[in-house]
Design a protein around this motif. Structure first.
Motif, mmCIF file in Angstrom:
data_model
loop_
_atom_site.group_PDB
_atom_site.id
_atom_site.type_symbol
_atom_site.label_atom_id
_atom_site.label_comp_id
_atom_site.label_asym_id
_atom_site.label_seq_id
_atom_site.Cartn_x
_atom_site.Cartn_y
_atom_site.Cartn_z
ATOM 1 N N LYS A 134 0.784 -1.260 -0.067
ATOM 2 C CA LYS A 134 0.012 -0.023 0.167
ATOM 3 C C LYS A 134 0.727 1.423 0.126
ATOM 4 C CE LYS A 134 -3.459 2.348 2.600
ATOM 5 N NZ LYS A 134 -4.515 2.188 3.639
ATOM 6 N N GLU A 135 1.965 1.174 0.805
ATOM 7 C CA GLU A 135 2.734 2.591 1.067
ATOM 8 C C GLU A 135 4.144 2.470 0.463
ATOM 9 O OE1 GLU A 135 2.851 3.437 5.102
ATOM 10 O OE2 GLU A 135 0.943 2.686 5.386
ATOM 11 N N GLY A 136 4.622 1.211 -0.097
ATOM 12 C CA GLY A 136 5.859 1.209 -0.141
ATOM 13 C C GLY A 136 6.047 1.574 -2.061
ATOM 14 N N ARG A 137 7.140 2.098 -2.508
ATOM 15 C CA ARG A 137 7.283 2.472 -3.888
ATOM 16 C C ARG A 137 7.865 1.302 -4.642
ATOM 17 N NH1 ARG A 137 11.306 6.660 -3.345
ATOM 18 N NH2 ARG A 137 11.005 6.780 -5.637
ATOM 19 N N PRO A 138 8.015 1.022 -5.847
ATOM 20 C CA PRO A 138 8.647 0.384 -6.564
ATOM 21 C C PRO A 138 10.049 -0.212 -6.089
ATOM 22 C CG PRO A 138 7.310 1.511 -7.885
ATOM 23 C CD PRO A 138 7.506 2.222 -6.873
ATOM 24 N N ALA A 139 10.228 -1.292 -5.865
ATOM 25 C CA ALA A 139 11.598 -1.674 -5.329
ATOM 26 C C ALA A 139 12.891 -0.852 -6.288
ATOM 27 C CB ALA A 139 11.755 -3.175 -5.291
ATOM 28 N N ALA A 140 12.468 -1.162 -7.639
ATOM 29 C CA ALA A 140 13.540 -0.809 -8.435
ATOM 30 C C ALA A 140 13.941 0.697 -8.227
ATOM 31 C CB ALA A 140 13.220 -1.207 -9.888
ATOM 32 N N GLU A 141 13.000 1.446 -8.219
ATOM 33 C CA GLU A 141 13.180 2.903 -7.789
ATOM 34 C C GLU A 141 13.878 3.111 -6.484
ATOM 35 O OE1 GLU A 141 9.648 5.279 -8.155
ATOM 36 O OE2 GLU A 141 8.957 4.346 -10.123
ATOM 37 N N VAL A 142 13.548 2.396 -5.557
ATOM 38 C CA VAL A 142 14.124 2.588 -4.254
ATOM 39 C C VAL A 142 15.552 2.197 -4.232
ATOM 40 C CG1 VAL A 142 14.162 1.698 -1.818
ATOM 41 C CG2 VAL A 142 12.068 2.321 -2.883
ATOM 42 N N VAL A 143 15.862 1.099 -4.835
ATOM 43 C CA VAL A 143 17.009 0.472 -5.184
ATOM 44 C C VAL A 143 18.056 1.532 -5.569
ATOM 45 C CG1 VAL A 143 18.593 -1.322 -5.878
ATOM 46 C CG2 VAL A 143 16.606 -1.702 -4.918
ATOM 47 N N GLU A 144 17.520 2.011 -6.787
ATOM 48 C CA GLU A 144 18.377 3.237 -7.743
ATOM 49 C C GLU A 144 18.756 4.216 -6.762
ATOM 50 O OE1 GLU A 144 18.658 4.978 -12.077
ATOM 51 O OE2 GLU A 144 16.401 4.408 -11.302
ATOM 52 N N GLU A 145 17.629 4.731 -6.024
ATOM 53 C CA GLU A 145 18.001 5.954 -5.194
ATOM 54 C C GLU A 145 18.729 5.817 -4.047
ATOM 55 O OE1 GLU A 145 14.228 7.768 -3.877
ATOM 56 O OE2 GLU A 145 13.357 8.055 -6.191
#
Length: 251
Positions: free
Chosen positions: A77-88
């Motif tokens: 519900k609250e998390g952002r896509p894992a790929a975006e998070v990892v890149e950041e």
């Protein structure tokens, strides 16, 4: 006019960057990032923290959720896509490293290996490939085992905070753990000149050797202990990152 030369302050009195992950489990090869924090503290400047909550794309086991408090439902519900998070996360750590700031991580080989595998999983250039030989890591776990090798009992971050009288508010949240790791490193460095007076280059190199010696000692203990001898083969001495195996690795 005579020039006066002022030496740089020891590394632990300069800027530090705490790094911590909370994950779906304890395997850096198979498990996924749920929350992360990179917090810069010290050096006479205000603290600056970046926090992430990811949707790992897999169910979060109840045992892991009980530790860090993030359920599968909340992550979706609250998390952002894992790929975006990892890149950041990789981008944030790259900026830290290229600024000459050490990454302080408790049991760094877990967190940095986890980030490396997640980056490869999601098509992000891994941190080690971006910064190369510029990476400098300070690992309170390795430092503590070096300065006090025979102390009995566990050596989790909570245990180290208790031993070194460091406050830990909200254990097993990534931001609290990242700050606590920096504080433990500061305590050790301020009381052990071999560590506190070393350059970051030398300290990083020393920790590579210490981590290898500590792993060899643990493996030897397992081999000599009935019922635990099979664990010896699983002990790894690579630090601060387990090399990526191109064949047979996690997808």
């Amino acid at each position: 006019m005579e020039q006066t030369h002022t030496s740089a302050p020891p590394w632990y009195l300069s800027r530090l960057a705490g790094f911590d992950l909370e994950t779906t489990g304890v395997s850096p090869e198979r498990d996924r990032i749920v929350t992360a924090c990179v917090v810069q503290i010290g050096g006479g400047h205000p603290a600056a923290a970046a926090n992430w909550l990811a949707d790992p794309g897999v169910d979060i086991p109840e045992g892991a959720a009980a530790v860090h408090g993030i359920t599968t439902e909340r992550a979706r519900k609250e998390g952002r896509p894992a790929a975006e998070v990892v890149e950041e996360i990789v981008t944030a750590l790259t900026a830290v490293v290229l600024s000459g700031i050490p990454v302080v991580a408790m049991n760094a080989a877990f967190d940095l290996t986890m980030l490396d595998r997640e980056a490869r999983r999601h098509g992000v250039q891994p941190l080690a490939d971006v910064v190369g030989a510029d990476l400098r890591v300070v690992d309170p776990f390795v430092l503590d085992k070096h300065v006090d090798p025979y102390r009995r009992g566990k050596r989790t971050l909570t245990d180290l905070c208790r031993h070194y009288q460091v406050p830990l508010d909200g254990a097993h949240s990534a931001d609290a753990d990242a700050v606590a790791a920096c504080r433990v490193a500061w305590r050790i460095a301020s009381t052990h000149g071999e560590i506190g007076n070393a350059s970051l280059d030398d300290l990083h190199a020393m920790q590579i050797g210490w981590a290898r010696e500590q792993a060899e000692s643990l493996a030897d203990y397992f081999r000599r202990t009935p019922g635990k001898d099979d664990r010896a083969a699983t002990v790894r001495g690579d630090w601060p990152l387990l090399p990526h195996q191109r064949r047979g690795g996690a997808a």
